[in-house]
Design a protein around this motif. Structure first.
Motif, PDB file in Angstrom:
ATOM      1  N   GLU A 200      -7.592  16.642   3.479  1.00  0.00           N
ATOM      2  CA  GLU A 200      -6.699  16.077   2.459  1.00  0.00           C
ATOM      3  C   GLU A 200      -5.224  16.217   2.842  1.00  0.00           C
ATOM      4  N   LEU A 201      -4.921  17.165   3.718  1.00  0.00           N
ATOM      5  CA  LEU A 201      -3.534  17.365   4.123  1.00  0.00           C
ATOM      6  C   LEU A 201      -3.040  16.267   5.056  1.00  0.00           C
ATOM      7  N   VAL A 202      -3.949  15.443   5.582  1.00  0.00           N
ATOM      8  CA  VAL A 202      -3.542  14.369   6.479  1.00  0.00           C
ATOM      9  C   VAL A 202      -2.687  13.340   5.737  1.00  0.00           C
ATOM     10  N   PHE A 203      -3.061  13.019   4.503  1.00  0.00           N
ATOM     11  CA  PHE A 203      -2.330  11.994   3.757  1.00  0.00           C
ATOM     12  C   PHE A 203      -0.887  12.404   3.458  1.00  0.00           C
ATOM     13  N   PRO A 204      -0.616  13.599   2.917  1.00  0.00           N
ATOM     14  CA  PRO A 204       0.794  13.964   2.717  1.00  0.00           C
ATOM     15  C   PRO A 204       1.572  14.054   4.024  1.00  0.00           C
ATOM     16  N   ALA A 205       0.910  14.425   5.123  1.00  0.00           N
ATOM     17  CA  ALA A 205       1.601  14.442   6.422  1.00  0.00           C
ATOM     18  C   ALA A 205       2.024  13.034   6.823  1.00  0.00           C
ATOM     19  N   TRP A 206       1.157  12.046   6.564  1.00  0.00           N
ATOM     20  CA  TRP A 206       1.495  10.653   6.860  1.00  0.00           C
ATOM     21  C   TRP A 206       2.640  10.178   5.980  1.00  0.00           C
ATOM     22  N   VAL A 207       2.614  10.527   4.692  1.00  0.00           N
ATOM     23  CA  VAL A 207       3.700  10.153   3.784  1.00  0.00           C
ATOM     24  C   VAL A 207       5.018  10.757   4.260  1.00  0.00           C
ATOM     25  N   LEU A 208       4.958  11.979   4.763  1.00  0.00           N
ATOM     26  CA  LEU A 208       6.162  12.642   5.270  1.00  0.00           C
ATOM     27  C   LEU A 208       6.750  11.865   6.450  1.00  0.00           C
ATOM     28  N   VAL A 209       5.898  11.414   7.370  1.00  0.00           N
ATOM     29  CA  VAL A 209       6.371  10.649   8.527  1.00  0.00           C
ATOM     30  C   VAL A 209       7.012   9.334   8.074  1.00  0.00           C
ATOM     31  N   VAL A 210       6.343   8.634   7.171  1.00  0.00           N
ATOM     32  CA  VAL A 210       6.877   7.354   6.678  1.00  0.00           C
ATOM     33  C   VAL A 210       8.213   7.556   5.973  1.00  0.00           C
ATOM     34  N   SER A 211       8.316   8.598   5.164  1.00  0.00           N
ATOM     35  CA  SER A 211       9.561   8.860   4.433  1.00  0.00           C
ATOM     36  C   SER A 211      10.700   9.176   5.380  1.00  0.00           C
ATOM     37  N   CYS A 212      10.433   9.952   6.426  1.00  0.00           N
ATOM     38  CA  CYS A 212      11.471  10.271   7.402  1.00  0.00           C
ATOM     39  C   CYS A 212      11.945   9.007   8.123  1.00  0.00           C
ATOM     40  N   LEU A 213      11.023   8.094   8.433  1.00  0.00           N
ATOM     41  CA  LEU A 213      11.411   6.835   9.075  1.00  0.00           C
ATOM     42  C   LEU A 213      12.254   5.976   8.138  1.00  0.00           C
ATOM     43  N   ILE A 214      11.889   5.951   6.859  1.00  0.00           N
ATOM     44  CA  ILE A 214      12.663   5.177   5.885  1.00  0.00           C
ATOM     45  C   ILE A 214      14.073   5.744   5.764  1.00  0.00           C
ATOM     46  N   LEU A 215      14.190   7.074   5.710  1.00  0.00           N
ATOM     47  CA  LEU A 215      15.506   7.704   5.616  1.00  0.00           C
ATOM     48  C   LEU A 215      16.328   7.442   6.872  1.00  0.00           C
ATOM     49  N   ALA A 216      15.681   7.514   8.038  1.00  0.00           N
ATOM     50  CA  ALA A 216      16.398   7.250   9.290  1.00  0.00           C
ATOM     51  C   ALA A 216      16.898   5.816   9.334  1.00  0.00           C
ATOM     52  N   ARG A 217      16.056   4.878   8.915  1.00  0.00           N
ATOM     53  CA  ARG A 217      16.470   3.468   8.910  1.00  0.00           C
ATOM     54  C   ARG A 217      17.617   3.250   7.929  1.00  0.00           C
TER      55      ARG A 217
END
Length: 231
Positions: A200-217
């Protein structure tokens, strides 16, 4: 006597709503809170029926803390959905958007159900006085918790990821490698969701990656706007 003309310029003018900048942090907040909730609930949880009563007694304070954090994780996830959808802009497709929103809301609903069952287990530990009945209630509630979170919620999370990856791949709003990685992770969740309690921890880890990319963009776009404005 005629009335004096009114100044219409002083009337408030409607404005378009824009996504708050702080909303982009919602995915990171969700990842932290949701991951913490999963760890607090699932830590030391027995794989079989044995020691379920001991697990609930030893982890009662941790489970109670998880039930307090989960609503805030859910609120953050709703903000994360809003931020991602705002990025679609004019490329929004109603078919994939319906699947994206529906699976995201179902995932959240299943996790709320699982957390509510955990809260019920904590209450039953003191309200049910008969030891045999208490053990049966705990075993039943634990099975409902695991089924709601792993069997149903994780698979809805996988559908959420697949629909989002498809939108990204068709619109090229996000890097191609992220869309392909999202497909891979989603298919993994569909297959192995019941093999480990920590998957179950895989999904929040994926959300974390996506959020960091959105913030970087967003940071890159803000610098570009600032550079254009200074010319």
């Amino acid at each position: 006597m005629s009335n004096p003309p009114q100044n219409t310029n002083s009337a408030p003018q409607p404005r378009h709503l824009s996504t708050p900048r702080a909303a982009a942090l919602s995915g990171i907040v969700f990842a932290v809170l949701f991951g913490t909730t999963i760890i607090l609930i699932r830590i030391k949880m027995p794989a079989g029926l044995e020691d379920s009563t001991h697990w609930l007694k030893s982890q009662q304070s941790a489970i109670t803390m998880a039930t307090v954090l989960m609503p805030f994780a859910g609120i953050s996830f709703l903000w994360f959905i809003g931020v991602v959808r705002d990025g679609f802009g004019r490329y929004e497709d109603r078919f994939f958007l319906s699947i994206f929103l529906g699976s995201g809301l179902l995932f959240l609903a299943m996790m709320f159900v699982a957390t509510a069952v955990a809260a019920g287990l904590v209450a039953s530990n003191t309200d049910v006085t008969d030891p045999t009945a208490r053990s049966e209630v705990i075993n039943f509630g634990r099975h409902v918790l695991v089924s709601a979170s792993q069997t149903y919620a994780l698979r809805m999370a996988a559908v959420f990821m697949i629909s989002l990856a498809t939108i990204w791949l068709k619109t090229k709003l996000m890097p191609r490698w992220l869309a392909l990685l999202t497909y891979l992770v989603a298919l993994t969740l569909l297959i192995v969701s019941e093999m480990s309690k920590w998957v179950e921890l895989v999904f929040p880890a994926w959300v974390l990656v996506v959020s960091c990319l959105i913030l970087a963009r967003e940071a890159v776009e803000n610098r570009a706007r600032t550079a254009d404005g200074s010319r």
